[in-house]
Motif scaffolding. Structure first.
Motif, mmCIF file in Angstrom:
data_model
loop_
_atom_site.group_PDB
_atom_site.id
_atom_site.type_symbol
_atom_site.label_atom_id
_atom_site.label_comp_id
_atom_site.label_asym_id
_atom_site.label_seq_id
_atom_site.Cartn_x
_atom_site.Cartn_y
_atom_site.Cartn_z
ATOM 1 N N GLU A 1 0.832 -1.208 0.000
ATOM 2 C CA GLU A 1 0.000 0.000 0.000
ATOM 3 C C GLU A 1 0.866 1.258 0.000
ATOM 4 O OE1 GLU A 1 -3.380 -0.037 2.752
ATOM 5 O OE2 GLU A 1 -2.844 -2.108 3.247
ATOM 6 N N LEU A 2 1.961 1.219 0.750
ATOM 7 C CA LEU A 2 2.855 2.377 0.781
ATOM 8 C C LEU A 2 3.427 2.649 -0.609
ATOM 9 C CD1 LEU A 2 4.874 1.625 4.069
ATOM 10 C CD2 LEU A 2 2.820 3.022 3.820
ATOM 11 N N GLU B 1 2.140 1.800 -3.478
ATOM 12 C CA GLU B 1 1.060 2.263 -4.360
ATOM 13 C C GLU B 1 0.874 3.778 -4.239
ATOM 14 O OE1 GLU B 1 -3.743 1.520 -5.057
ATOM 15 O OE2 GLU B 1 -2.594 0.176 -3.762
ATOM 16 N N LYS B 2 0.872 4.288 -3.012
ATOM 17 C CA LYS B 2 0.741 5.737 -2.809
ATOM 18 C C LYS B 2 1.956 6.485 -3.358
ATOM 19 C CE LYS B 2 -3.226 5.874 -0.610
ATOM 20 N NZ LYS B 2 -4.405 6.598 -1.181
ATOM 21 N N TRP B 3 3.127 5.886 -3.219
ATOM 22 C CA TRP B 3 4.348 6.490 -3.765
ATOM 23 C C TRP B 3 4.262 6.598 -5.291
ATOM 24 C CZ3 TRP B 3 8.895 3.423 -5.687
ATOM 25 C CH2 TRP B 3 9.989 4.247 -5.997
ATOM 26 N N GLU C 1 1.699 6.997 -6.936
ATOM 27 C CA GLU C 1 0.721 8.037 -7.281
ATOM 28 C C GLU C 1 1.304 9.444 -7.120
ATOM 29 O OE1 GLU C 1 -2.637 7.269 -4.826
ATOM 30 O OE2 GLU C 1 -3.183 5.384 -5.838
ATOM 31 N N ALA D 1 3.217 10.612 -4.113
ATOM 32 C CA ALA D 1 3.605 11.028 -2.756
ATOM 33 C C ALA D 1 5.095 10.776 -2.553
ATOM 34 C CB ALA D 1 2.797 10.265 -1.715
ATOM 35 N N VAL E 1 5.050 8.517 2.574
ATOM 36 C CA VAL E 1 3.785 7.829 2.846
ATOM 37 C C VAL E 1 3.852 7.312 4.276
ATOM 38 C CG1 VAL E 1 2.147 6.079 2.112
ATOM 39 C CG2 VAL E 1 3.695 7.103 0.428
ATOM 40 N N THR F 1 1.343 11.717 2.341
ATOM 41 C CA THR F 1 0.013 11.129 2.464
ATOM 42 C C THR F 1 0.073 10.026 3.515
ATOM 43 O OG1 THR F 1 -1.873 10.230 1.240
ATOM 44 C CG2 THR F 1 0.305 9.367 0.682
ATOM 45 N N THR F 2 -1.065 9.420 3.814
ATOM 46 C CA THR F 2 -1.152 8.475 4.937
ATOM 47 C C THR F 2 -1.889 7.207 4.534
ATOM 48 O OG1 THR F 2 -1.190 10.324 6.509
ATOM 49 C CG2 THR F 2 -1.934 8.187 7.323
ATOM 50 N N VAL F 3 -1.431 6.089 5.080
ATOM 51 C CA VAL F 3 -2.095 4.795 4.940
ATOM 52 C C VAL F 3 -2.365 4.262 6.344
ATOM 53 C CG1 VAL F 3 -1.753 2.381 4.289
ATOM 54 C CG2 VAL F 3 -1.130 4.194 2.687
#
Length: 314
Positions: free
Chosen positions: A112-113, A115-117, A119, A121, A124, A197-199
């Motif tokens: 998940e981390l 994935e946000k990276w 995108e 970010a 994360v 961002t945050t997970v």
């Protein structure tokens, strides 16, 4: 024909007396990160932070089965903050993720981390959604620590966010430029900034052993964090000193007027002792707070390294 190079993901994992959990940790890592191997190169930087058990020997065995593993063996126990700093120095990935070796940070969250990276970010954060694994004292103090720290400091530390996070290479390079010896990593992570961002994740119970962070160590860790990023404790004593001085002046005026109009009463031992002890206590506490900052200046002035490496095995 152009060959696209895989980007690299680095996991930074401090180990301290985790001999029973080394094999379990790498089994979980291999299973959780298997979906990444087609798109990314993965490396694990394992920092043996002066373990007193067989952790080093277990890491050597794990190295035989996992080519991606780099072992950084420190000369003694320097503490988790120094171990993370060592891992960041030796990590070569495009994204770096500090993660606990006791598996309270689930390796599956790494996906998940990343994935946000992808995108966009640059940082994360992995934010815990509960504190079921903490003792009652830890739950209480953690909640109020973040509130107090963020109120008196000019740097806000996100609540319920620890070292578990993803950082882009540019973030890590910024952190490596910070020269201080006494390192409160949560504060340093927040200080450098970048797009964040945050997970959310749920903390897992420890697989083996018990935490080395007792209430006393956590208390000292909180003091380290507050004194690293705020001078408010020093400023408080300026105001408190003024308040005590004003109170003393008012009381002196009261005694003068009373003596002028009603004569002098027999001096009381109790009132004198209360006044002396109160003033002495205020002074000693103020000196103690000042000492915390002077101690930090003393430690930084010696310019000792944050850690010493005994051996690196790649």
């Amino acid at each position: 024909m152009t060959v696209l190079m895989k980007r690299k993901i680095s996991l930074v994992c401090p180990f301290y007396n985790e001999e029973q959990g080394v094999r379990v940790f790498f089994n979980r890592i291999n299973e959780a990160l298997a979906p990444l191997t087609e798109r990314y190169e993965v490396e694990v930087i394992a920092i043996n932070d002066g373990s007193l058990d067989q952790t080093y020997e277990e890491l050597i065995k794990a190295k035989a089965d996992n080519d991606y593993l780099t072992i950084v063996d420190l000369s003694r126990n320097f503490g988790k903050e120094a171990a993370i700093s060592a891992g960041l120095d030796y990590a070569t990935g495009d994204a770096i993720i500090p993660i606990d070796s006791d598996l309270q940070h689930p390796p599956e969250v790494v996906l998940e981390l990343i994935e946000k990276w992808e995108e966009g970010a640059e940082v994360v954060l992995a934010k815990r959604v509960d504190r079921e694994t903490d003792r009652l004292v830890q739950k209480f103090t953690a909640n109020y620590f973040y509130k107090l720290h963020n109120r008196i400091s000019n740097i806000d530390i996100p609540a319920d966010v620890g070292d578990f996070r993803l950082m882009d290479r540019k973030v890590v390079e910024a952190l490596k430029n910070l020269p201080e010896n006494s390192r409160f990593m949560k504060g340093l992570f927040a200080w450098v900034g970048f797009r964040t961002t945050t997970v959310d994740y749920k903390v897992a119970p420890r697989e083996h052993g018990a935490t080395s962070f007792n209430t006393w160590k956590l208390w000292n860790f909180a003091i380290e964090g507050i004194t690293s990023f705020s001078t408010a404790p020093l400023r408080v004593w300026t105001y408190l000193g003024c308040a005590v001085s004003v109170a003393a002046f008012v009381y002196a005026a009261y005694l003068f007027i009373t003596a002028l109009f009603f004569g002098v009463d027999t001096p009381g031992y109790s009132s004198i002792m209360i006044t002396v002890l109160f003033a002495s206590g205020v002074q000693l506490i103020g000196i103690g707070v000042l000492g915390e900052y002077v101690g930090r200046i003393f430690a930084e002035s010696k310019k000792r390294p944050v850690y010493i490496v005994r051996e690196v095995i790649k």
